[in-house]
Design an enzyme around this catalytic site. Structure first.
Site, PDB file in Angstrom:
ATOM      1  N   GLU A  35      -5.175   2.169  -2.888  1.00  0.00           N
ATOM      2  CA  GLU A  35      -4.015   2.697  -2.175  1.00  0.00           C
ATOM      3  C   GLU A  35      -3.631   1.861  -0.962  1.00  0.00           C
ATOM      4  O   GLU A  35      -2.448   1.641  -0.697  1.00  0.00           O
ATOM      5  CB  GLU A  35      -4.275   4.149  -1.739  1.00  0.00           C
ATOM      6  N   ASP A  51      10.271   1.803  -3.515  1.00  0.00           N
ATOM      7  CA  ASP A  51       9.848   2.013  -4.903  1.00  0.00           C
ATOM      8  C   ASP A  51      10.335   3.349  -5.458  1.00  0.00           C
ATOM      9  O   ASP A  51       9.876   3.802  -6.505  1.00  0.00           O
ATOM     10  CB  ASP A  51       8.329   1.929  -5.012  1.00  0.00           C
TER      11      ASP A  51
END
Length: 256
Positions: A35, A51
């Site tokens: 992450e 995104d």
């Protein structure tokens, strides 16, 4: 009498394959690699990735579109209602389910400032536990999955893909794996985990997230290199480029 009840509960939890505190921390730190690129809890992480998820923030890299950031800030409001981050709550509620980031220009500044208070970091850790870790472990208990590495993998899958019954989500991938190889019976759990990892990779590619399959291949490497039991305080996985081995160690201190 109370002590006996507590001991009995601990025995039952262990019997059902729950990870101990060190193994839970290892699971969290492994996922941190994927992450935020580090094994430490990067509570101050915050950026716009463009995104479709809005802003990403926190050590689990939750985003505004999913409502994860909203959930954390709502918890924080109960502890420090006067914090600057709390002033963004109305807008955070509006952008859930969208990629809209207008009106959130100060989010990262406020988020990073809040992380100077250890209580906010604890809020993040507890949210990850309640929202992702505990549900993933309930799935493991329901199917009799006891292997620590497999239990850690369920958490990672839930963090990235969420829970649910569709073929892309954790619950759906578990069902697909069971339909292919059956339940994770004792003595066959390595085979079950191997099958689940293949199912997850297929789901990622089908959904258009094949570029993140390195996190699954890292678990495949760990499975092939004897990390199933996650014994001791250190476990080995691969970094995001799948070239270097990373030693992940539990410290008993979530603050670093």
């Amino acid at each position: 009498m109370f002590l006996k009840v507590v001991l009995l509960c601990l025995i039952l939890v262990t019997a059902h394959g729950a990870l101990d505190e060190c193994q839970k921390e290892l699971a969290f730190r492994i996922t941190n690699i994927y992450e935020t690129g580090t094994t430490r809890f990067k509570f101050d992480y915050c950026q716009w990735l463009d995104d479709g998820g809005g802003y990403d923030a926190g050590f689990i890299s939750g985003n505004t579109a999913s409502g994860a950031i909203l959930a954390v800030v709502e918890r924080w409001e109960k502890i420090k209602p006067e914090d600057d981050l709390v002033t963004l709550l109305p807008r955070l509620r509006q952008v859930v389910g969208t990629s809209d980031v207008q009106g959130l220009e100060r989010l990262c500044d406020f988020w990073r400032a809040a992380t100077k208070d250890s209580r906010f970091n604890r809020v993040q850790y507890d949210y990850a536990t309640d929202g992702y870790y505990n549900p993933s472990q309930r799935h493991g208990a329901e199917i009799g999955l006891t292997m620590p590495l497999a239990r850690a993998q369920l958490y990672d899958a839930n963090i990235e893909q969420g829970d649910g019954d569709d073929e892309f989500s954790l619950g759906g991938m578990i069902k697909t794996t069971i339909s292919q190889v059956g339940m994770p019976e004792k003595g066959r759990q390595s085979d079950w985990l191997a099958a689940f990892l293949n199912v997850r990779i297929a789901a990622l590619h089908k959904k258009g997230y094949g570029n993140t399959d390195y996190r699954v291949k890292s678990y495949q490497w760990a499975l092939q290199h004897g990390q199933q039991k996650m014994q001791g305080k250190t476990v080995q996985v691969l970094e995001n480029g799948l070239q270097q081995v990373v030693n992940v160690t539990c410290t008993g201190d979530f603050s670093n």
